[in-house]
Scaffold this active site. Structure first.
Site, PDB file in Angstrom:
ATOM      1  N   CYS A  88      91.380 -90.024  51.227  1.00 55.46           N
ATOM      2  CA  CYS A  88      91.047 -88.844  50.300  1.00 55.46           C
ATOM      3  C   CYS A  88      89.713 -88.464  50.088  1.00 55.46           C
ATOM      4  O   CYS A  88      89.392 -87.345  50.516  1.00 55.46           O
ATOM      5  CB  CYS A  88      91.661 -89.197  48.917  1.00 55.46           C
ATOM      6  SG  CYS A  88      93.297 -89.410  48.932  1.00 55.46           S
TER       7      CYS A  88
HETATM    8  N1  LIG Z   1      96.721 -92.540  50.730  1.00 52.21           N
HETATM    9  C1  LIG Z   1      96.391 -92.273  49.604  1.00 52.21           C
HETATM   10  O1  LIG Z   1      95.850 -93.065  48.880  1.00 52.21           O
HETATM   11  C2  LIG Z   1      96.730 -90.921  48.945  1.00 52.21           C
HETATM   12  C3  LIG Z   1      96.464 -90.626  47.898  1.00 52.21           C
HETATM   13  C4  LIG Z   1      96.715 -89.202  47.251  1.00 52.21           C
HETATM   14  C5  LIG Z   1      96.860 -88.229  48.260  1.00 52.21           C
HETATM   15  N2  LIG Z   1      97.126 -88.415  49.447  1.00 52.21           N
HETATM   16  C6  LIG Z   1      97.725 -87.487  50.364  1.00 52.21           C
HETATM   17  O2  LIG Z   1      98.810 -87.571  50.857  1.00 52.21           O
HETATM   18  C7  LIG Z   1      99.182 -87.167  52.128  1.00 52.21           C
HETATM   19  C8  LIG Z   1      99.904 -88.219  52.931  1.00 52.21           C
HETATM   20  O3  LIG Z   1      98.812 -89.353  52.920  1.00 52.21           O
HETATM   21  P1  LIG Z   1      99.310 -90.858  53.181  1.00 52.21           P
HETATM   22  O4  LIG Z   1      97.944 -91.615  52.776  1.00 52.21           O
HETATM   23  O5  LIG Z   1     100.723 -91.201  52.937  1.00 52.21           O
HETATM   24  O6  LIG Z   1      99.160 -90.582  54.891  1.00 52.21           O
HETATM   25  P2  LIG Z   1      99.991 -91.778  56.100  1.00 52.21           P
HETATM   26  O7  LIG Z   1      99.145 -91.469  57.270  1.00 52.21           O
HETATM   27  O8  LIG Z   1      99.900 -93.063  55.377  1.00 52.21           O
HETATM   28  O9  LIG Z   1     101.455 -91.361  56.068  1.00 52.21           O
HETATM   29  C9  LIG Z   1     101.834 -90.374  56.353  1.00 52.21           C
HETATM   30  C10 LIG Z   1     102.999 -90.405  57.180  1.00 52.21           C
HETATM   31  O10 LIG Z   1     103.612 -89.168  57.689  1.00 52.21           O
HETATM   32  C11 LIG Z   1     104.132 -89.538  59.090  1.00 52.21           C
HETATM   33  N3  LIG Z   1     104.229 -88.131  59.690  1.00 52.21           N
HETATM   34  C12 LIG Z   1     103.209 -87.398  60.210  1.00 52.21           C
HETATM   35  N4  LIG Z   1     103.906 -86.104  60.683  1.00 52.21           N
HETATM   36  C13 LIG Z   1     105.012 -85.869  60.440  1.00 52.21           C
HETATM   37  C14 LIG Z   1     106.193 -85.043  60.312  1.00 52.21           C
HETATM   38  N5  LIG Z   1     105.791 -83.952  61.110  1.00 52.21           N
HETATM   39  N6  LIG Z   1     107.326 -85.511  60.063  1.00 52.21           N
HETATM   40  C15 LIG Z   1     107.533 -86.683  59.390  1.00 52.21           C
HETATM   41  N7  LIG Z   1     106.727 -87.715  59.130  1.00 52.21           N
HETATM   42  C16 LIG Z   1     105.389 -87.337  59.724  1.00 52.21           C
HETATM   43  C17 LIG Z   1     103.342 -90.510  59.714  1.00 52.21           C
HETATM   44  O11 LIG Z   1     103.928 -91.024  60.718  1.00 52.21           O
HETATM   45  C18 LIG Z   1     102.936 -91.137  58.565  1.00 52.21           C
HETATM   46  O12 LIG Z   1     103.970 -92.437  58.389  1.00 52.21           O
HETATM   47  C19 LIG Z   1      97.649 -86.473  52.662  1.00 52.21           C
HETATM   48  O13 LIG Z   1      97.778 -85.321  52.385  1.00 52.21           O
HETATM   49  C20 LIG Z   1      96.928 -87.306  51.712  1.00 52.21           C
HETATM   50  O14 LIG Z   1      95.851 -86.648  51.730  1.00 52.21           O
HETATM   51  C21 LIG Z   1      96.958 -89.824  50.063  1.00 52.21           C
END
Ligand SMILES: NC(=O)c1ccc[n+]([C@@H]2O[C@H](COP(=O)([O-])OP(=O)(O)OC[C@H]3O[C@@H](n4cnc5c(N)ncnc54)[C@H](O)[C@@H]3O)[C@@H](O)[C@H]2O)c1
Length: 445
Positions: free
Chosen positions: A275
């Site tokens: 983030c």
């Molecule tokens: N990790 C954190 O602590 C956190 C906190 C707040 C917000 N976010 C936000 O949440 C969102 C997701 O982050 P995350 O940490 O879970 O990412 P991540 O990379 O852990 O997970 C994303 C998942 O989405 C899958 N993916 C990608 N494209 C896809 C598609 N078209 N269809 C289906 N699945 C797909 C990937 O294979 C992966 O498993 C981002 O926008 C991030 O900025 C993350």
């Protein structure tokens, strides 16, 4: 109550609604679990077949989500995962938790949101609620996702509902988790806000409605920009105080005794995680479209991004004081994870420190009990295995750089045979206490 809201609320109240979660990563997986634990049926969608298989076996691939919790959820029969997007049609609500990275020039990359929007549009049916959770700039839900979904021929408001609800997941945090962290919800219209609030209220303790998706998108960015700017401030002060021979950690501890108007932030080797290093630039990019400069965001980015280079300069200085050169020195970096006690290495500054040390001719190794073998990341491929957490192993290096404050690194005995420790996290000084003399030579960075 008419329109698409009709029937949706009824299924929510009876807990017969099915929740689809696109993206089963750090955000999507814990979110799915809280809905499942609230008694709803959850379908997790991911392109990554290995993740889908792990879920189907009841296995967790995220360290802080225990295997037992995942196995329990799958054993209820209410949590399943698939790569088959046709199953989106089964879902009453579809929550989008896909990545939002930056491109090579720090430009937002919303392509994952767009491709997910197109997949949903192919199967969208009347009465469904779609919620975007991925962090992004204001206007994405209204101006980008909505038209993609309406390409299905269905109309938002008349046929389906759409909202933004930012994720506030903080991997490894113990005092708050998905269920106890308040959830912001902003719909593109009133019915969408109501539907999304009712849904989340089943799984999280407090839901906070706001007037629009744009406000919810902006609030998430404010939260992250606030952290990035304050971390940059202490990183800058760290450099200034170091020149003056003042310990920034002691200064922060002293300032923290003020019971109001101060909040402690801590310096470090640079920003990490999914983030804080990325999200602020989403707003900076969008601000330019409106003819404005996001100066605080850019300045904080500049200061924080320079930190790995500063750490390497401190290693060179420390070696120089002992009449050694960085070129040819054996340097051990402690921690690949971007923060203490987690197995999350995304955007970790450790990788950049390792590469800068190598560029300067050092022979580099790392130690991280959470990463026995370094994985290839989007930007780095360091091709190393972890050195054991062991005083004998540490003593074979000319310098040890503490990049992550893992609990395993807080044992003073580990450093007894080391000549030089460069500590970016204030781990070693407190561990050694006031009693140590001479070795190791401790440099704060
Ligand atoms: N990790 C954190 O602590 C956190 C906190 C707040 C917000 N976010 C936000 O949440 C969102 C997701 O982050 P995350 O940490 O879970 O990412 P991540 O990379 O852990 O997970 C994303 C998942 O989405 C899958 N993916 C990608 N494209 C896809 C598609 N078209 N269809 C289906 N699945 C797909 C990937 O294979 C992966 O498993 C981002 O926008 C991030 O900025 C993350």
């Amino acid at each position: 109550m008419g329109g698409p809201l009709h029937g949706f609320i009824d299924r929510i109240d009876k807990r017969s609604a099915v929740v689809g979660i696109v993206g089963q990563g750090y955000v999507g997986l814990p979110l799915g679990l809280v809905f499942c634990e609230a008694g709803l049926r959850v379908v997790g969608f991911d392109l990554d077949a290995a993740k889908v298989e792990a879920i189907s076996r009841g296995d967790s691939y995220i360290q802080h989500i225990g295997r037992e919790r995942m196995a329990c959820a799958v054993a209820t029969g209410r949590y399943s995962a698939t790569t088959d997007f046709d199953r989106l049609a089964e879902c009453d609500a579809i929550l989008i938790c896909v990545p939002t990275p930056l491109g090579r020039h720090r430009e937002p990359d919303n392509s994952y949101i767009h491709s997910t929007g197109r997949e949903i549009a192919k199967r969208l049916r009347r009465g469904q609620l779609v919620v975007l959770e991925s962090t992004t700039y204001p206007g994405t839900t209204d101006d980008e996702l909505r038209p993609l979904l309406e390409a299905s021929g269905l109309r938002c408001g008349a046929d389906f509902m759409l909202a933004f609800s930012p994720e506030r997941e903080d991997p490894g945090r113990r005092d708050f988790h998905t269920r106890t962290t308040p959830k912001l919800v902003g719909g593109v219209d009133e019915a969408s806000t109501r539907a999304a609030c009712r849904l989340y209220a089943l799984a999280v303790e407090k839901v906070v409605p706001v007037s629009s998706a744009r406000v919810a998108e902006s609030a998430k960015l404010l939260e992250n920009i606030f952290r990035s700017v304050n971390i940059a401030l202490v990183n800058e002060l760290k450099v200034i105080f170091d020149r003056m021979g003042i310990d920034v950690w002691e200064v922060i501890k002293a300032a923290e005794t003020k019971p109001f108007g101060f909040m402690a932030f801590y310096p470090g080797p640079g920003l990490g995680g999914h983030c804080i290093p990325l999200d602020p630039f989403y707003l900076a990019w969008k601000a330019a479209e409106h003819g404005e400069w996001a100066r605080f965001i850019e300045l904080a980015g500049e200061i924080n991004t320079r930190m790995p280079r500063y750490v390497v300069e401190k290693v060179a200085e420390g070696l120089n004081a002992g009449r050694k050169a960085l070129n040819g020195a054996r340097v051990l970096v402690l921690g690949l994870a971007y923060k203490a006690d987690v197995d999350d290495d995304r955007e970790s500054p450790s990788y950049e420190i390792i590469e800068l040390l190598r560029e300067a001719g050092a022979e580099v190794a790392y130690c991280d009990p959470h990463f026995p073998v370094a994985k290839k990341t989007r930007k780095h491929d360091i091709q190393l295995r972890s050195v054991p957490v062991d005083a004998e192993a540490f003593s074979r290096f000319d310098a040890v750089v503490v990049a992550t404050a893992h609990r395993e690194f807080k044992d003073a005995a580990l450093y007894r045979g080391v000549d030089l420790v460069v500590d970016t996290r204030n781990v070693v000084g407190p561990a050694l206490g006031g009693s140590w003399t001479g070795k190791p030579h401790l440099v704060r960075a």
